[in-house]
Design a protein around this motif. Sequence first.
Motif, PDB file in Angstrom:
ATOM      1  N   GLY A 327      -1.885  -9.457   7.541  1.00  0.00           N
ATOM      2  CA  GLY A 327      -3.245  -8.446   7.298  1.00  0.00           C
ATOM      3  C   GLY A 327      -3.830  -8.687   9.283  1.00  0.00           C
ATOM      4  N   PHE A 328      -5.267  -7.629   9.043  1.00  0.00           N
ATOM      5  CA  PHE A 328      -5.493  -8.077  10.453  1.00  0.00           C
ATOM      6  C   PHE A 328      -7.377  -7.667   9.891  1.00  0.00           C
ATOM      7  N   LYS A 329      -7.941  -7.762  10.993  1.00  0.00           N
ATOM      8  CA  LYS A 329      -9.390  -7.433  10.036  1.00  0.00           C
ATOM      9  C   LYS A 329      -9.925  -7.350  11.571  1.00  0.00           C
ATOM     10  N   ILE A 330     -10.973  -5.832  12.058  1.00  0.00           N
ATOM     11  CA  ILE A 330     -11.156  -5.101  13.257  1.00  0.00           C
ATOM     12  C   ILE A 330     -12.837  -4.804  12.808  1.00  0.00           C
ATOM     13  N   PRO A 331     -13.290  -4.186  13.820  1.00  0.00           N
ATOM     14  CA  PRO A 331     -14.358  -4.005  13.117  1.00  0.00           C
ATOM     15  C   PRO A 331     -15.469  -2.944  11.925  1.00  0.00           C
ATOM     16  N   GLU A 332     -14.401  -2.145  11.984  1.00  0.00           N
ATOM     17  CA  GLU A 332     -13.879  -1.637  10.939  1.00  0.00           C
ATOM     18  C   GLU A 332     -13.916  -1.962   9.802  1.00  0.00           C
ATOM     19  N   GLY A 333     -13.602  -2.987   9.727  1.00  0.00           N
ATOM     20  CA  GLY A 333     -13.221  -2.649   8.312  1.00  0.00           C
ATOM     21  C   GLY A 333     -11.418  -4.554   7.942  1.00  0.00           C
ATOM     22  N   THR A 334     -11.243  -4.229   7.044  1.00  0.00           N
ATOM     23  CA  THR A 334     -10.068  -5.331   6.893  1.00  0.00           C
ATOM     24  C   THR A 334      -9.007  -4.788   6.599  1.00  0.00           C
ATOM     25  N   TYR A 335      -7.854  -5.175   6.900  1.00  0.00           N
ATOM     26  CA  TYR A 335      -6.844  -4.193   6.537  1.00  0.00           C
ATOM     27  C   TYR A 335      -5.539  -5.385   6.112  1.00  0.00           C
ATOM     28  N   GLU A 336      -4.625  -5.036   4.950  1.00  0.00           N
ATOM     29  CA  GLU A 336      -4.119  -5.551   4.883  1.00  0.00           C
ATOM     30  C   GLU A 336      -2.370  -5.118   5.060  1.00  0.00           C
ATOM     31  N   ILE A 337      -1.696  -5.667   4.994  1.00  0.00           N
ATOM     32  CA  ILE A 337      -0.261  -5.487   5.338  1.00  0.00           C
ATOM     33  C   ILE A 337       0.583  -5.549   4.787  1.00  0.00           C
ATOM     34  N   LEU A 338       1.923  -4.010   4.014  1.00  0.00           N
ATOM     35  CA  LEU A 338       2.503  -4.154   3.459  1.00  0.00           C
ATOM     36  C   LEU A 338       3.661  -3.649   3.770  1.00  0.00           C
ATOM     37  N   LYS A 339       4.567  -4.489   3.273  1.00  0.00           N
ATOM     38  CA  LYS A 339       5.875  -3.771   3.520  1.00  0.00           C
ATOM     39  C   LYS A 339       6.417  -3.483   1.950  1.00  0.00           C
ATOM     40  N   LEU A 340       7.157  -2.067   1.780  1.00  0.00           N
ATOM     41  CA  LEU A 340       7.621  -1.635   0.772  1.00  0.00           C
ATOM     42  C   LEU A 340       8.933  -1.442   1.178  1.00  0.00           C
ATOM     43  N   SER A 341       9.305  -0.950   0.098  1.00  0.00           N
ATOM     44  CA  SER A 341      11.017  -1.194   0.145  1.00  0.00           C
ATOM     45  C   SER A 341      11.636   0.202  -0.673  1.00  0.00           C
ATOM     46  N   GLY A 342      12.209   1.245   0.245  1.00  0.00           N
ATOM     47  CA  GLY A 342      13.141   2.562  -0.292  1.00  0.00           C
ATOM     48  C   GLY A 342      12.074   3.317  -0.940  1.00  0.00           C
ATOM     49  N   GLN A 343      12.184   4.431  -0.771  1.00  0.00           N
ATOM     50  CA  GLN A 343      11.156   5.615  -1.460  1.00  0.00           C
ATOM     51  C   GLN A 343       9.945   5.582  -2.190  1.00  0.00           C
ATOM     52  N   THR A 344       8.940   5.404  -1.510  1.00  0.00           N
ATOM     53  CA  THR A 344       7.633   5.271  -1.905  1.00  0.00           C
ATOM     54  C   THR A 344       6.345   6.348  -1.483  1.00  0.00           C
ATOM     55  N   GLU A 345       5.247   6.730  -2.518  1.00  0.00           N
ATOM     56  CA  GLU A 345       4.785   7.490  -2.481  1.00  0.00           C
ATOM     57  C   GLU A 345       4.112   7.514  -1.360  1.00  0.00           C
TER      58      GLU A 345
END
Length: 439
Positions: A327-345
């Motif tokens: 994840g990371f944090k910037i003034p606009e907000g906090t973000y999660e970093i996810l790694k997804l496999s295969g076809q994703t919606e």
Amino acid sequence: MIEAFIQHIRNKSLLDPEKKYLLACSGGLDSVCLGELLFISKIPFEVAHVNFGLREKESDGDENFVKSLAKTWNTEFHLHHADTLKIAEENHISTQMAARDIRYEWFEEIRESRKLDGIILAHHEDDQLETIFLNLTRGTGIEGLYGMADRRGQLIRPLLPFSRKQIQEFAAENKLVWREDSSNKKTDYKRNKLRHDVLPVLYDSSEDARANLLTSLNRLKDTGKAFSGLFDLWKSQNIKDSEGLQTLNFKGFIHTEGATSLLYFWLRSYGFNSIQAQEIYQSCLQGMAGKIFESAGYLLNLDRNQLVLAPKTLSFEPIEISENDLGFKIPEGTYEILKLSGQTELDKNSQNAMLDLEQLTFPLKIRNWEEGDRIIPLGMKNSKKISDFLIDLKVPLVKKLGVKVLESGDKIAWILGFRIADWAKQTAATRKTLYLKKR
């Protein structure tokens, strides 16, 4: 006067015989008379006195006098010694301002510790007139005409309807004694100059000058309150608030009488002053699109046919994202970093990004966009300047200043909050997705 005093505090619900208060007493005519009125009216109170140490033996004499008064009134006496000159110097303020801060802070401490129901001050009608004229000389506008309130928070002023002359007559009738503050006779302070040199001339201009002045000021105060109500209605109808930005369309004020006042009342709580409000209005009339006005914490931009208000962008140092970061944090907000496999919606929320992981080069970098930056926006084949992209979307200048990009190698993969790059999108061939999701 005692009957009028009791009637006033009842009508305004200022004081309650079932409660106890703190009387600020200097030992002068006004506070002595107020203490006597409270004592006669059977309003329970304790006495607080500050020795500011500014008049040596005279200050000590005031202290002893008020202490004896408290005994006469059979009530608790509170005393505070203050090094006023030192506090004024340390805080780079005038002696008068330091004394004001000292007494009000200490009065509140006493009120809280003793669990009292208010702090009673001896300001009267003449003080009110002086305050209003002082406010006018400081350019405070219509609200300066409001003067002091009978009650504001814990501060109670039950003598505001009574003149200095009435108070003097009450003191004479009741054979009261008090202390004279020698500094009150000096005219090097603005209030004293008004009191001794200016207002007497005004009052003497006609027999009913003082009464007419009070009537006019009360009418102006009522007019000000009416304006305040109308302003609130205008604001609710014309100021739009979205995504941290406030906008005001020109048609909401440009041809309205009193437009400068409307702008000032809107912008003053964001640090803008009345002179800036006038300049902003003139700039709107002249169609100076792109012009920016600043306060300490805000920017106001003339954007096409509207004004846009936004907080100043915090300085932002670029951050790097490694392949293993969660994840990371910037003034606009906090973000999660996810790694997804295969076809994703697909997540179509512009605040989030879904990127083909295998197309990215780590470490990724998040930074403010710069002039000359280019991106191939999703759905396009050719690159485009980010500045032109933001213009096409009609992003206000004050918002543009804070726009950030996600950089992969030497290419822009995402304009945060707006669009990903076409080259970084998911396709049918995508095996792994990097999902940047705002919490």
